[in-house]
Design a protein around this motif. Structure first.
Motif, PDB file in Angstrom:
ATOM      1  N   LEU A 179       0.818  -1.219   0.000  1.00 26.17           N
ATOM      2  CA  LEU A 179       0.000   0.000   0.000  1.00 26.17           C
ATOM      3  C   LEU A 179       0.853   1.271   0.000  1.00 26.17           C
ATOM      4  CD1 LEU A 179      -2.625  -1.123   2.677  1.00 26.17           C
ATOM      5  CD2 LEU A 179      -2.974  -0.992   0.195  1.00 26.17           C
ATOM      6  N   ASN A 180       2.194   1.082  -0.004  1.00 27.14           N
ATOM      7  CA  ASN A 180       3.130   2.208   0.119  1.00 27.14           C
ATOM      8  C   ASN A 180       2.826   3.027   1.371  1.00 27.14           C
ATOM      9  OD1 ASN A 180       5.223   3.945  -0.322  1.00 27.14           O
ATOM     10  ND2 ASN A 180       4.357   4.911  -2.178  1.00 27.14           N
ATOM     11  N   GLU A 181       2.594   2.301   2.461  1.00 28.81           N
ATOM     12  CA  GLU A 181       2.330   2.958   3.749  1.00 28.81           C
ATOM     13  C   GLU A 181       3.424   2.641   4.765  1.00 28.81           C
ATOM     14  OE1 GLU A 181      -1.551   1.788   4.987  1.00 28.81           O
ATOM     15  OE2 GLU A 181      -2.586   3.006   3.473  1.00 28.81           O
ATOM     16  N   TYR A 182       4.544   2.083   4.277  1.00 30.02           N
ATOM     17  CA  TYR A 182       5.681   1.775   5.147  1.00 30.02           C
ATOM     18  C   TYR A 182       6.805   2.749   4.823  1.00 30.02           C
ATOM     19  CZ  TYR A 182       9.498  -0.834   7.340  1.00 30.02           C
ATOM     20  OH  TYR A 182      10.564  -1.195   8.121  1.00 30.02           O
ATOM     21  N   ALA A 183       7.389   3.338   5.847  1.00 34.20           N
ATOM     22  CA  ALA A 183       8.450   4.326   5.634  1.00 34.20           C
ATOM     23  C   ALA A 183       9.701   3.667   5.071  1.00 34.20           C
ATOM     24  CB  ALA A 183       8.771   5.021   6.955  1.00 34.20           C
ATOM     25  N   THR A 184       9.970   3.890   3.784  1.00 34.56           N
ATOM     26  CA  THR A 184      11.140   3.317   3.133  1.00 34.56           C
ATOM     27  C   THR A 184      11.587   4.234   1.994  1.00 34.56           C
ATOM     28  OG1 THR A 184      11.988   1.473   1.809  1.00 34.56           O
ATOM     29  CG2 THR A 184       9.627   1.899   1.677  1.00 34.56           C
ATOM     30  N   LYS A 185      12.900   4.282   1.784  1.00 37.93           N
ATOM     31  CA  LYS A 185      13.439   5.092   0.691  1.00 37.93           C
ATOM     32  C   LYS A 185      13.373   4.353  -0.647  1.00 37.93           C
ATOM     33  CE  LYS A 185      16.486   7.783   3.662  1.00 37.93           C
ATOM     34  NZ  LYS A 185      17.853   8.189   4.008  1.00 37.93           N
ATOM     35  N   ALA A 186      12.955   3.088  -0.610  1.00 41.83           N
ATOM     36  CA  ALA A 186      12.866   2.317  -1.849  1.00 41.83           C
ATOM     37  C   ALA A 186      11.643   2.689  -2.686  1.00 41.83           C
ATOM     38  CB  ALA A 186      12.841   0.821  -1.530  1.00 41.83           C
ATOM     39  N   ILE A 187      10.667   3.328  -2.077  1.00 38.66           N
ATOM     40  CA  ILE A 187       9.442   3.712  -2.795  1.00 38.66           C
ATOM     41  C   ILE A 187       9.186   5.194  -2.582  1.00 38.66           C
ATOM     42  CG2 ILE A 187       7.029   3.131  -3.241  1.00 38.66           C
ATOM     43  CD1 ILE A 187       7.361   0.643  -1.514  1.00 38.66           C
ATOM     44  N   ALA A 188       9.059   5.946  -3.676  1.00 37.98           N
ATOM     45  CA  ALA A 188       8.728   7.366  -3.561  1.00 37.98           C
ATOM     46  C   ALA A 188       7.248   7.520  -3.206  1.00 37.98           C
ATOM     47  CB  ALA A 188       9.026   8.075  -4.882  1.00 37.98           C
ATOM     48  N   PRO A 189       6.881   8.650  -2.616  1.00 34.67           N
ATOM     49  CA  PRO A 189       5.478   8.823  -2.199  1.00 34.67           C
ATOM     50  C   PRO A 189       4.466   8.666  -3.329  1.00 34.67           C
ATOM     51  CG  PRO A 189       6.877  10.495  -1.199  1.00 34.67           C
ATOM     52  CD  PRO A 189       7.745   9.761  -2.191  1.00 34.67           C
ATOM     53  N   HIS A 190       4.856   9.012  -4.565  1.00 35.86           N
ATOM     54  CA  HIS A 190       3.906   8.961  -5.677  1.00 35.86           C
ATOM     55  C   HIS A 190       3.898   7.608  -6.388  1.00 35.86           C
ATOM     56  CE1 HIS A 190       7.773   9.794  -7.634  1.00 35.86           C
ATOM     57  NE2 HIS A 190       7.244   9.252  -8.722  1.00 35.86           N
ATOM     58  N   GLU A 191       4.775   6.684  -5.972  1.00 31.66           N
ATOM     59  CA  GLU A 191       4.885   5.415  -6.682  1.00 31.66           C
ATOM     60  C   GLU A 191       3.950   4.359  -6.095  1.00 31.66           C
ATOM     61  OE1 GLU A 191       9.439   5.487  -8.355  1.00 31.66           O
ATOM     62  OE2 GLU A 191       9.129   4.947  -6.259  1.00 31.66           O
ATOM     63  N   ALA A 192       3.481   3.488  -6.982  1.00 33.09           N
ATOM     64  CA  ALA A 192       2.588   2.395  -6.574  1.00 33.09           C
ATOM     65  C   ALA A 192       3.286   1.073  -6.859  1.00 33.09           C
ATOM     66  CB  ALA A 192       1.266   2.472  -7.327  1.00 33.09           C
ATOM     67  N   PRO A 193       3.767   0.380  -5.836  1.00 30.41           N
ATOM     68  CA  PRO A 193       4.463  -0.886  -6.080  1.00 30.41           C
ATOM     69  C   PRO A 193       3.538  -1.953  -6.635  1.00 30.41           C
ATOM     70  CG  PRO A 193       4.126  -0.513  -3.741  1.00 30.41           C
ATOM     71  CD  PRO A 193       3.710   0.736  -4.424  1.00 30.41           C
ATOM     72  N   VAL A 194       4.142  -2.921  -7.352  1.00 28.79           N
ATOM     73  CA  VAL A 194       3.369  -4.010  -7.962  1.00 28.79           C
ATOM     74  C   VAL A 194       3.898  -5.346  -7.465  1.00 28.79           C
ATOM     75  CG1 VAL A 194       2.874  -2.659 -10.023  1.00 28.79           C
ATOM     76  CG2 VAL A 194       4.904  -4.124  -9.966  1.00 28.79           C
ATOM     77  N   ASP A 195       3.083  -6.396  -7.638  1.00 26.20           N
ATOM     78  CA  ASP A 195       3.436  -7.723  -7.126  1.00 26.20           C
ATOM     79  C   ASP A 195       4.335  -8.517  -8.067  1.00 26.20           C
ATOM     80  OD1 ASP A 195       1.991  -7.363  -4.801  1.00 26.20           O
ATOM     81  OD2 ASP A 195       0.148  -8.177  -5.659  1.00 26.20           O
ATOM     82  N   ALA A 196       4.412  -8.103  -9.343  1.00 26.78           N
ATOM     83  CA  ALA A 196       5.202  -8.887 -10.298  1.00 26.78           C
ATOM     84  C   ALA A 196       5.705  -7.998 -11.423  1.00 26.78           C
ATOM     85  CB  ALA A 196       4.370 -10.023 -10.869  1.00 26.78           C
ATOM     86  N   VAL A 197       6.801  -8.415 -12.017  1.00 28.75           N
ATOM     87  CA  VAL A 197       7.345  -7.770 -13.212  1.00 28.75           C
ATOM     88  C   VAL A 197       7.650  -8.857 -14.227  1.00 28.75           C
ATOM     89  CG1 VAL A 197       8.288  -5.754 -12.025  1.00 28.75           C
ATOM     90  CG2 VAL A 197       9.649  -7.843 -12.187  1.00 28.75           C
ATOM     91  N   LYS A 198       8.067  -8.456 -15.420  1.00 35.03           N
ATOM     92  CA  LYS A 198       8.343  -9.434 -16.470  1.00 35.03           C
ATOM     93  C   LYS A 198       9.399 -10.445 -16.020  1.00 35.03           C
ATOM     94  CE  LYS A 198       7.088  -6.712 -20.525  1.00 35.03           C
ATOM     95  NZ  LYS A 198       7.568  -6.024 -21.750  1.00 35.03           N
ATOM     96  N   ASN A 199       9.222 -11.680 -16.438  1.00 35.77           N
ATOM     97  CA  ASN A 199      10.130 -12.787 -16.130  1.00 35.77           C
ATOM     98  C   ASN A 199      10.091 -13.214 -14.666  1.00 35.77           C
ATOM     99  OD1 ASN A 199      11.107 -12.773 -18.848  1.00 35.77           O
ATOM    100  ND2 ASN A 199      12.421 -11.042 -18.320  1.00 35.77           N
ATOM    101  N   PHE A 200       9.117 -12.734 -13.907  1.00 31.80           N
ATOM    102  CA  PHE A 200       8.913 -13.161 -12.525  1.00 31.80           C
ATOM    103  C   PHE A 200       7.736 -14.129 -12.535  1.00 31.80           C
ATOM    104  CE2 PHE A 200       7.288 -12.503  -8.142  1.00 31.80           C
ATOM    105  CZ  PHE A 200       8.464 -12.735  -7.432  1.00 31.80           C
ATOM    106  N   ALA A 201       7.915 -15.290 -11.902  1.00 27.64           N
ATOM    107  CA  ALA A 201       6.868 -16.311 -11.925  1.00 27.64           C
ATOM    108  C   ALA A 201       5.556 -15.764 -11.359  1.00 27.64           C
ATOM    109  CB  ALA A 201       7.320 -17.535 -11.131  1.00 27.64           C
ATOM    110  N   ASP A 202       4.466 -16.291 -11.841  1.00 30.68           N
ATOM    111  CA  ASP A 202       3.134 -15.828 -11.457  1.00 30.68           C
ATOM    112  C   ASP A 202       2.969 -15.838  -9.925  1.00 30.68           C
ATOM    113  OD1 ASP A 202       0.470 -15.289 -11.084  1.00 30.68           O
ATOM    114  OD2 ASP A 202      -0.235 -16.681 -12.631  1.00 30.68           O
ATOM    115  N   PRO A 203       2.686 -14.676  -9.308  1.00 34.35           N
ATOM    116  CA  PRO A 203       2.527 -14.624  -7.848  1.00 34.35           C
ATOM    117  C   PRO A 203       1.398 -15.499  -7.323  1.00 34.35           C
ATOM    118  CG  PRO A 203       2.748 -12.420  -8.770  1.00 34.35           C
ATOM    119  CD  PRO A 203       2.569 -13.355  -9.927  1.00 34.35           C
TER     120      PRO A 203
END
Length: 222
Positions: A179-203
């Motif tokens: 939900l991007n509700e954890y304080a981390t420098k890996a995700i900017a406030p405007h970014e929405a993380p996703v569960d998978a990217v290309k070549n990553f096995a189906d979650p």
């Protein structure tokens, strides 16, 4: 394949076989990773720190930085995807282990391993869709990431996270990371993380505890 002639004995053996269904542990809190594919420079300091922490010989890598390149000049692209064990909600490795060497921690959801109990059958290695269990050819046993549980219990972060100079790799409660509700420098406030990217096995296979900040060429959610 050997053909069994005594069909009565075969039926008796099948009837005798114990059927057991693994019920995944539902931890009080599930920890997981976040990796920013865009800002990672691929320095592999995380890989080296992990090998150093776990005393791994050449070959096995608990953490792996994958380079993805493509396109045609002048429209080219490159990005990195960084993975280790994903400490899945429904780990495929766990029920395949005949000795119980692999288990899921009830407090934080970490999929841990006691490699001293490993008999080297490598079933877990074959079952994991993410290549997390690693074969140690010198010790002839399987080992894997346990999220540096000793570091977490001491109030510190895993070695891979601490070694990341770009701060693109972090660990935290996976529900908050999603939900991007954890304080981390890996995700900017405007970014929405996703569960998978290309070549990553189906979650959907094992429900891995990892999210990504995807490169535009690596997105699979659009």
């Amino acid at each position: 394949m050997k053909k069994i002639k005594d069909r009565a004995a075969l039926k008796t053996a099948i009837k005798r076989r114990k059927k057991a269904v693994y019920e995944p542990v539902k931890p009080a809190q599930q920890l997981g990773f976040v990796h920013n594919n865009v800002d990672c420079i691929g320095c592999r300091a995380c890989e080296i720190a992990c090998k150093d922490k776990n005393g791994l010989p050449p070959g096995p890598r608990f953490r792996r930085v994958q380079y993805v390149e493509g396109g045609t000049y002048p429209d080219v692209f490159a990005y990195k995807v960084n993975v280790s064990c994903n400490h899945c909600a429904e780990p495929a490795c766990l029920p395949t282990c005949p000795t119980g060497a692999i288990w899921k921690r009830a407090d934080n959801g970490i999929v841990d391993i006691d490699s001293t109990l490993c008999i080297g059958c490598r079933r877990c290695e074959a079952a994991c869709p993410y290549g997390a269990p690693q074969w140690d050819p010198e010790a002839q046993i399987v080992k894997k990431c346990n999220l540096c549980i000793d570091e977490l219990e001491a109030g510190r972060k895993p070695y891979c996270v601490m070694a990341c100079m770009m701060r693109v790799l972090d660990v935290g409660p996976i529900d908050l990371l999603r939900l991007n509700e954890y304080a981390t420098k890996a995700i900017a406030p405007h970014e929405a993380p996703v569960d998978a990217v290309k070549n990553f096995a189906d979650p959907k296979l094992t429900h891995p505890s990892i999210v990504f900040v995807p490169h535009s060429k690596g997105r699979v959610d659009k």
